[in-house]
Design an enzyme around this catalytic site. Structure first.
Site, mmCIF file in Angstrom:
data_model
loop_
_atom_site.group_PDB
_atom_site.id
_atom_site.type_symbol
_atom_site.label_atom_id
_atom_site.label_comp_id
_atom_site.label_asym_id
_atom_site.label_seq_id
_atom_site.Cartn_x
_atom_site.Cartn_y
_atom_site.Cartn_z
ATOM 1 N N LYS A 1 -9.307 8.298 0.846
ATOM 2 C CA LYS A 1 -9.884 6.956 0.629
ATOM 3 C C LYS A 1 -11.361 6.908 1.012
ATOM 4 O O LYS A 1 -12.070 6.002 0.594
ATOM 5 C CB LYS A 1 -9.103 5.917 1.434
ATOM 6 C CG LYS A 1 -7.654 5.723 0.942
ATOM 7 C CD LYS A 1 -6.948 4.603 1.693
ATOM 8 C CE LYS A 1 -5.519 4.401 1.210
ATOM 9 N NZ LYS A 1 -4.572 5.401 1.764
ATOM 10 N N HIS B 1 -9.485 2.532 -1.454
ATOM 11 C CA HIS B 1 -8.049 2.272 -1.328
ATOM 12 C C HIS B 1 -7.512 1.812 -2.679
ATOM 13 O O HIS B 1 -7.751 0.679 -3.103
ATOM 14 C CB HIS B 1 -7.798 1.211 -0.260
ATOM 15 C CG HIS B 1 -6.352 1.054 0.107
ATOM 16 N ND1 HIS B 1 -5.328 1.654 -0.601
ATOM 17 C CD2 HIS B 1 -5.763 0.363 1.121
ATOM 18 C CE1 HIS B 1 -4.171 1.336 -0.041
ATOM 19 N NE2 HIS B 1 -4.405 0.558 0.996
ATOM 20 N N CYS C 1 0.814 -1.220 0.000
ATOM 21 C CA CYS C 1 0.000 0.000 0.000
ATOM 22 C C CYS C 1 0.847 1.269 0.000
ATOM 23 O O CYS C 1 0.314 2.368 -0.088
ATOM 24 C CB CYS C 1 -0.936 -0.010 1.200
ATOM 25 S SG CYS C 1 -1.781 -1.587 1.386
ATOM 26 N N PHE D 1 0.933 -3.420 3.928
ATOM 27 C CA PHE D 1 1.062 -4.821 4.336
ATOM 28 C C PHE D 1 2.504 -5.237 4.098
ATOM 29 O O PHE D 1 3.114 -4.849 3.115
ATOM 30 C CB PHE D 1 0.192 -5.727 3.451
ATOM 31 C CG PHE D 1 -1.245 -5.791 3.843
ATOM 32 C CD1 PHE D 1 -1.714 -5.188 4.985
ATOM 33 C CD2 PHE D 1 -2.147 -6.485 3.049
ATOM 34 C CE1 PHE D 1 -3.056 -5.275 5.330
ATOM 35 C CE2 PHE D 1 -3.487 -6.565 3.383
ATOM 36 C CZ PHE D 1 -3.944 -5.961 4.519
ATOM 37 N N GLU E 1 -2.671 4.742 13.098
ATOM 38 C CA GLU E 1 -2.340 6.050 12.534
ATOM 39 C C GLU E 1 -2.630 7.158 13.548
ATOM 40 O O GLU E 1 -1.871 8.130 13.663
ATOM 41 C CB GLU E 1 -3.099 6.289 11.223
ATOM 42 C CG GLU E 1 -2.583 7.500 10.460
ATOM 43 C CD GLU E 1 -2.991 7.509 8.995
ATOM 44 O OE1 GLU E 1 -3.883 6.720 8.611
ATOM 45 O OE2 GLU E 1 -2.406 8.311 8.238
ATOM 46 N N HIS F 1 -3.096 7.940 5.697
ATOM 47 C CA HIS F 1 -3.249 6.658 5.010
ATOM 48 C C HIS F 1 -4.721 6.258 5.123
ATOM 49 O O HIS F 1 -5.302 5.791 4.159
ATOM 50 C CB HIS F 1 -2.309 5.616 5.636
ATOM 51 C CG HIS F 1 -2.270 4.329 4.877
ATOM 52 N ND1 HIS F 1 -1.984 4.265 3.539
ATOM 53 C CD2 HIS F 1 -2.501 3.037 5.263
ATOM 54 C CE1 HIS F 1 -2.031 2.998 3.129
ATOM 55 N NE2 HIS F 1 -2.348 2.235 4.160
#
Lengths: 416, 395
Positions: free
Chosen positions: A338, A343, A168, A402, A319, A308
């Site tokens: 997002k 995403h 990501c 990830f 976060e 994010h």
């Protein structure tokens, strides 16, 4: 002009974007600021038996659906073309620097396997391999280097194109690689792109099996709920962004309009778990602090964070922890693109850097939509639901992947 | 900005010939050495298998091993070998990592069952059933075992390498560019130590279904590259190569053993639309590196894959540079795509450290010298031309 570490300053002179909200930078930006969602029910393929049936797709041209690499290439090509047009650099089919492409790993897809089995009249791999002649074009279509090779050929970039993935954080890594190439003096200009076109049955199932996706299928536009109390996962999406990066001095010398500066890049890998951050937050904190240090800024100089903000319970909690740890009791506003475009995985870091630069250009914070009930564990100003005018000089853009690959960028206004 | 010299201080090497640098060097130095082949697993393809590995030695937790498939395990294992070889276990927290990756193993039985059931159906009917079969049949962990960036992720988890983590994709070229960029970052002072590498498992039908239609795989019985005829051909080979790179100052300060200097890495991609483009690209890269060449005998570790046209172009280039000796590893260990360039650079470093070359690995290999410099060539089977130039630790 050099930065605080004596490296050439890196300017952005062109931006191109495509997402589920539309084709083109200004359309995307105005819809983002208006709080529109691009998330819809998936119509590209049947969704029976899928736990998640929504996504932020970008429609293929009429005809049979494209493969993921072909779609990724189409989206990247659009974004690059738009960015080049804005930058006004090079000439048709000739760009004076390299290409850095962040994209998803790709694999032969089911229609291709079915086709090979029909050619072979057998379902076993040995028979399918025997039927896979060069005329099928499978190698060039699915080669990891294939998309970048064709883009490099089309736009006439220089040297070997770099294809990369950091999950990501991929799009942010592509920008970082481009920034570093200019800082090292390897080139005066380059194209950094993140592109994603992976909404196909197996990819949806795989993310579903990780319990990463929202299952709020009945309300597609309301499914992506970063930082909100009832968030239940991210929404897969497609898109691409391209930035033309240039040595600031050479961009000025050719009279280019400077959109903004990539002032700093920070990264830090996590070694805790394949899909979760270490609860101590060290890797996320490290990436954010490294980006600030690389930019030569104190936390108090960041005016806004492009989060994010995936909308998974875990990410948003971590976060938040990172925000409070880095910025203390009064963190700057943070919002998540997002919430509207989903995403976009390999594209997200590049798209969010692009929107961070437009935030600076227009002095306008895009909202986090679907913010109905605040999460008491997330004491952050998430610019809920409605855009907000604000004085913005420096933006921190977070990307956490990830596999523990975390990259943060600092985007800034042109120095006065 | 003053560029710092880069040295190689650790090697993690696995090929079909053995586990570790020692075993590989011994096998390649044997004038009577022969390739190790598996002609049954993926018949009719002759492939070079990876030997059984004592995985527990490098991946102590069974839980970690279970989260991976053979490709990620091989890379994670070889990365550990490199860290041990460099004596750099206590430096992993700030170590930078670049992996050149393909993709991990698929569930072949599931693929075949689904294809058998659905290939003959109209697409509208097959779609819903495909979803059901995948949702019920795919193991969640397999997604992670397949993800390209999770080889690097596993190296971070198992070995604690956390300075940064990047994964390059793009077949052969990914390896060369990973090495180039890792060295360039250290050279400019962005970090002091890095781990780079890649791994490849050849005995995989899910890769043969991709490389087969490239039209470059060797047909028929195995033969050394120089005897594969005009069309040539690639014998895929399982292998892993990981390298620990450091700035010379950093290696000296910690008293590390230096295997070799990495004097330069240069890469390009010719479009290969006409004969000679690839050779010209290599020649241009050599123009950049030649001024850095150490004085004394020059040996070449050839990265030819065996694919016909590209092989001829590489040999054309080698004819022009006055090399004193050439070795062609792909004739002994096969072609390992993303891992190849690292493995060949590792062999070059070993040759410089030991002051000797491997025995000829192909009947067409020539010369035998104590090399002062070694040039590693890299040729993508489709795209990509690369060179790396190394010299001895004392140079």
């Amino acid at each position: 002009m050099n930065d605080h570490r004596g490296r050439p300053l890196v300017a952005v002179t062109g931006i191109g974007t495509v997402t589920s909200l539309g084709w083109g930078r200004e359309e995307n930006w105005s819809k983002l600021c208006a709080g529109q969602s691009g998330i819809t029910r998936i119509t590209r393929f049947p969704t029976d038996h899928l736990r998640t049936t929504i996504a932020g797709t970008v429609a293929d041209a009429p005809g049979a659906p494209l493969t993921s690499p072909a779609r990724t290439e189409r989206l990247a090509a659009f974004a690059i073309e738009e960015a080049l047009e804005e930058a006004g650099i090079g000439s048709l089919g000739s760009f004076p620097g390299p290409l850095f492409l962040g994209m998803p790993p790709v694999d032969i897809e089911w229609p291709t396997r079915f086709d090979l089995a029909r050619r072979a009249n057998a379902a076993g791999y040995p028979a399918m391999v025997a039927a896979a002649s060069p005329e099928t074009g499978i190698f060039e279509a699915y080669a990891f280097g294939g998309v970048a090779e064709r883009l490099a050929d089309r736009f006439g970039t220089r040297g070997a194109p770099i294809t990369l993935t950091t999950a990501c954080a991929t799009g942010a890594s592509a920008i970082q690689l481009g920034v570093e190439a200019i800082q090292r003096g390897e080139c005066d200009a380059c194209i950094a792109t993140g592109a994603e076109g992976s909404v196909q049955p197996e990819a949806v199932v795989r993310f579903s099996l990780l319990s990463a996706l929202s299952t709020r299928n009945d309300e597609p536009a309301r499914a992506s709920r970063p930082f909100e109390k009832s968030r239940d996962g991210f929404v897969m999406a497609e898109g691409a962004a391209a930035l033309v990066l240039e040595n600031y001095d050479s961009a000025r010398a050719r009279g280019a309009k400077i959109i903004g500066i990539v002032l700093g890049c920070g990264e830090r890998a996590d070694n805790f778990h394949r899909t979760r951050s270490n609860p101590n937050g060290n890797a996320i904190l490290g990436a954010m602090r490294n980006a600030l240090a690389d930019a030569g800024l104190e936390p108090g100089q960041i005016d806004y964070v492009n989060g994010h903000g995936t909308g998974t319970p875990e990410n948003d909690k971590m976060e938040t922890f990172g925000m409070r740890a880095v910025f203390g009791e009064a963190p700057p506003p943070i919002s998540s693109n997002k919430s509207m475009i989903g995403h976009t995985l390999s594209a997200s870091g590049a798209l969010e850097a692009a929107f961070s630069l437009l935030t600076i250009r227009d002095q306008m914070l895009p909202p986090t939509i679907n913010h109905d009930e605040p999460d008491p564990n997330i004491p952050l100003d998430v610019v809920p639901n409605v855009k907000r005018a604000a004085k913005v000089v420096n933006v921190l853009s977070n990307s956490f992947g990830f596999g523990g690959q975390n990259v943060c960028l600092v985007l800034a206004a042109e120095p006065l | 900005m003053t560029r710092q010299r880069i040295v190689i201080t650790g090697i993690g090497l696995v090929t079909s010939l053995g586990d570790g640098a020692e075993a590989n060097w011994a096998a390649m130095s044997d004038p009577a050495g022969a390739p190790v082949l598996d002609t049954t697993t993926c018949a009719p393809f002759a492939l070079h298998p990876v030997p059984p590995l004592p995985l527990d030695a490098q991946i102590p937790r069974k839980g970690d091993q279970r989260q991976m498939e053979p490709w990620q395990r091989l890379g994670t294992y070889a990365a550990g070998l490199a860290l041990d070889d460099a004596g750099a276990r206590d430096l992993v927290a700030d170590m930078h990592l670049i992996v050149a990756a393909g993709g991990g193993e698929r569930d072949l039985a599931l693929d075949e069952a689904i294809v058998g059931e659905l290939a003959g159906m109209p697409a509208e009917a097959a779609g819903p059933i495909l979803n059901e079969r995948l949702a019920n049949g795919l193991r969640p962990t397999l997604f992670l075992a397949q993800l390209s960036n999770l080889m690097a992720g596993n190296i971070s988890i198992v070995h604690g390498v956390t300075g940064s983590s990047r994964t390059f994709m793009g077949e052969e070229q990914a390896g060369a560019d990973a090495l180039r960029i890792a060295a360039a970052r250290l050279g400019e002072g962005s970090g002091r130590i890095a781990l780079v590498g890649g791994a490849f498992i050849a005995t995989r039908w899910d890769l043969l279904i991709f490389y087969g239609p490239g039209g470059n795989l060797m047909q028929g019985d195995w033969a050394p590259i120089s005897a594969r005829g005009e069309h040539g051909g690639i014998a895929l080979g399982g292998m892993a190569g990981f390298l620990v790179l450091e700035t010379e100052a950093h290696a000296e300060a910690r008293g590390a053993r230096v295997l070799a200097h990495l004097d330069g890495v240069a890469t390009d991609t010719a479009r290969r639309r006409a004969p000679g483009e690839s050779e010209a690209a290599l020649a241009a890269l050599w123009q950049r590196l030649a001024p850095m060449r150490a004085e004394g005998p020059l040996a070449v570790i050839s990265g030819t894959t065996g694919a016909g046209a590209a092989h001829a172009e590489e040999r054309g280039f080698l004819d022009t540079i006055g090399a004193d000796a050439i070795r062609t590893p792909a004739s002994r260990i096969g072609h390992g795509v993303e891992a190849t360039f690292f493995v060949h650079v590792a062999l070059a470093a070993l040759a410089l450290q030991r002051g000797a070359l491997p025995a000829p690995l192909d009947p067409a290999d020539t010369g035998d010298v104590v090399p002062a410099a070694v040039l590693v060539t890299g040729m993508g089977q489709w795209r990509g031309e690369s060179l790396a130039l190394l010299s001895g630790a004392a140079s």
